[in-house]
Design a protein around this motif. Structure first.
Motif, short mmCIF file in Angstrom:
data_model
loop_
_atom_site.label_atom_id
_atom_site.label_comp_id
_atom_site.label_asym_id
_atom_site.label_seq_id
_atom_site.Cartn_x
_atom_site.Cartn_y
_atom_site.Cartn_z
N GLN A 50 0.93 -1.23 -0.24
CA GLN A 50 -0.12 -0.03 0.18
C GLN A 50 0.94 1.40 0.10
N ASN A 51 2.02 1.19 0.71
CA ASN A 51 2.88 2.37 0.82
C ASN A 51 3.49 2.57 -0.54
N LYS A 52 4.06 1.38 -1.31
CA LYS A 52 4.44 1.38 -2.61
C LYS A 52 3.52 1.92 -3.50
N LEU A 53 2.17 1.55 -3.54
CA LEU A 53 1.21 1.95 -4.52
C LEU A 53 1.09 3.55 -4.30
N ALA A 54 0.90 3.94 -3.30
CA ALA A 54 0.76 5.27 -2.80
C ALA A 54 2.03 6.15 -3.55
N ALA A 55 3.12 5.94 -3.12
CA ALA A 55 4.35 6.69 -3.73
C ALA A 55 4.29 6.56 -5.14
N TYR A 56 3.91 5.41 -5.76
CA TYR A 56 3.92 5.05 -7.31
C TYR A 56 3.00 6.19 -7.73
N ARG A 57 1.80 6.14 -7.30
CA ARG A 57 0.91 7.04 -8.01
C ARG A 57 1.20 8.64 -7.87
N GLN A 58 1.79 8.90 -6.56
CA GLN A 58 2.24 10.18 -6.56
C GLN A 58 3.14 10.89 -7.46
N ASP A 59 3.88 9.82 -7.67
CA ASP A 59 5.26 9.96 -8.75
C ASP A 59 4.53 10.03 -10.20
N VAL A 60 3.95 9.05 -10.36
CA VAL A 60 3.60 9.03 -11.85
C VAL A 60 2.53 9.28 -12.62
N GLU A 61 1.41 9.48 -11.69
CA GLU A 61 0.09 10.16 -12.28
C GLU A 61 0.36 11.60 -12.79
N PRO A 62 1.06 12.51 -12.38
CA PRO A 62 1.61 13.57 -12.88
C PRO A 62 2.37 13.50 -14.28
N ILE A 63 3.15 12.53 -14.20
CA ILE A 63 3.99 12.16 -15.66
C ILE A 63 2.89 11.95 -16.76
N LEU A 64 2.04 10.84 -16.32
CA LEU A 64 1.07 10.49 -17.45
C LEU A 64 0.24 11.67 -17.78
N ALA A 65 -0.25 12.27 -16.82
CA ALA A 65 -1.03 13.67 -16.84
C ALA A 65 -0.34 14.70 -17.89
N TYR A 66 0.96 14.52 -17.93
CA TYR A 66 1.66 15.68 -18.78
C TYR A 66 1.92 15.05 -20.08
N TYR A 67 1.80 13.97 -20.22
CA TYR A 67 1.90 13.30 -21.73
C TYR A 67 0.70 12.80 -22.38
N GLU A 68 -0.63 13.01 -21.56
CA GLU A 68 -1.89 12.52 -22.00
C GLU A 68 -2.30 13.49 -23.11
N PRO A 69 -2.11 15.01 -23.10
CA PRO A 69 -2.44 15.94 -24.09
C PRO A 69 -1.81 15.39 -25.41
N SER A 70 -0.89 14.70 -25.58
CA SER A 70 -0.32 14.83 -26.71
C SER A 70 -0.81 13.47 -27.39
#
Length: 331
Positions: free
Chosen positions: A283-303
């Motif tokens: 659960q701790n790893k999943l929370a850290a993963y989402r905190q780091d990765v979700e902004p990256i995916l949101a950054y590439y999503e518009p393209s």
């Protein structure tokens, strides 16, 4: 197994690498092995060998005499009596032709613990003929090779510090220029922050390139829990098992997994669970993963570069999804 072996200097050496020795050097792993072999002939750490010793090393990996001479003549324009072996390996690894702008496949692979990156990445590597670049592997190789970036990183890691983005970009800049990346590469573990993603885009823009696709492996949390929390390992050999997906022969149908019935198939020794293969740690790893990765995916999503891949399906269905995604991008 890809390698045979012979004994030299107390270590096992590869002796049956397939294909031309120059082609084999396109692998960073093999290049690193060769440099370590050169170092055994260089006890004083001078970083260079006389040509006779240098040629002896190349013969250890069954380098063809004619191509070996041609490579040396092309590299050593000054015809010196010694050869700086790190420079030679670096020269061999660099593409001899300019990389066509925009022609490379640049993939990013994202996935939470237990999503299956370790299974999927090798298949993509084989299918596309491009290497997987993991930041941890690149750092270890740079430190082992003793490059300027490696020495700087080694000092930081020794102090327990985090390698700064500037240094990581230097490492990646030099790595993706090597000849095994001429058709592209797969990034695993990078970028890990939004700032790194922006810096990487700036790096690609220098050569008119851009990210092909950001592949996000999607697995429900309850399935991740079953995958991760059911893992057992034989510590001495590294052999891995799973309570339900790949149980050892000692676990009988209907039995609950325990230290008494989870035994290694080869030695019969007890298996163990990793300290972080627990629900709380996951659960701790999943929370850290989402905190780091979700902004990256949101950054590439518009393209339109982000593609989620359902990895909670049969392998054939999952790989068909990857094939369809890459086909969409013309890869």
């Amino acid at each position: 197994q890809a390698f045979g072996s012979s004994r030299f200097g107390g270590s096992t050496l590869p002796t049956s690498w397939p294909g031309s020795w120059l082609a084999r050097m396109n692998s960073l792993c093999q290049a690193n092995r060769l440099i370590q072999l050169f170092k055994r002939y260089d006890p004083n750490g001078a970083g260079e060998l006389d040509k006779q010793k240098f040629i002896e090393v190349l013969r250890q990996i069954q380098a063809e005499e004619e191509s070996m001479k041609m490579a040396l003549d092309s590299f050593d324009e000054s015809r010196r009596d010694t050869v700086r072996y790190v420079d030679f390996v670096d020269w061999v690894m660099k593409p001899k032709e300019a990389i066509a702008v925009g022609s490379r496949t640049v993939l990013m692979l994202f996935g939470p613990p237990g999503a299956g990156k370790g299974t999927i990445a090798p298949i993509l590597v084989e299918a596309l003929g491009i290497p997987k670049l993991a930041t941890a592997d690149m750092l270890r190789a740079a430190v082992s090779l003793g490059s300027a970036v490696g020495r700087e990183a080694a000092g930081i890691l020794k102090r327990g510090g985090k390698v700064p983005d500037e240094l990581m970009m230097k490492l990646i800049r030099s790595r993706i220029k090597l000849s095994d990346c001429s058709k592209g590469f797969i990034l695993d573990g990078f970028p890990s922050t939004l700032e790194q993603a922006k810096l990487f885009d700036d790096l690609l823009a220098e050569t008119g390139e851009q990210v092909t696709a950001a592949l996000a492996l999607d697995v429900p949390d309850d399935i991740l829990k079953k995958r991760v929390c059911g893992r057992w390992v034989h510590k001495a050999s590294g052999r891995s098992y799973h309570e339900t997906l790949m149980p050892p022969k000692s676990l009988k149908p209907g039995e609950a997994a325990s230290e008494q019935n989870m035994l290694d198939d080869v030695t019969g020794e007890p298996l163990t669970k990793k300290d972080d293969d627990t629900e709380e740690a996951l659960q701790n790893k999943l929370a850290a993963y989402r905190q780091d990765v979700e902004p990256i995916l949101a950054y590439y999503e518009p393209s339109g570069k982000v593609r989620a891949v359902n990895c909670n399906v049969q392998p054939a269905e999952m790989f068909a999804a990857f094939k369809g995604i890459l086909g969409h991008f013309g890869k």
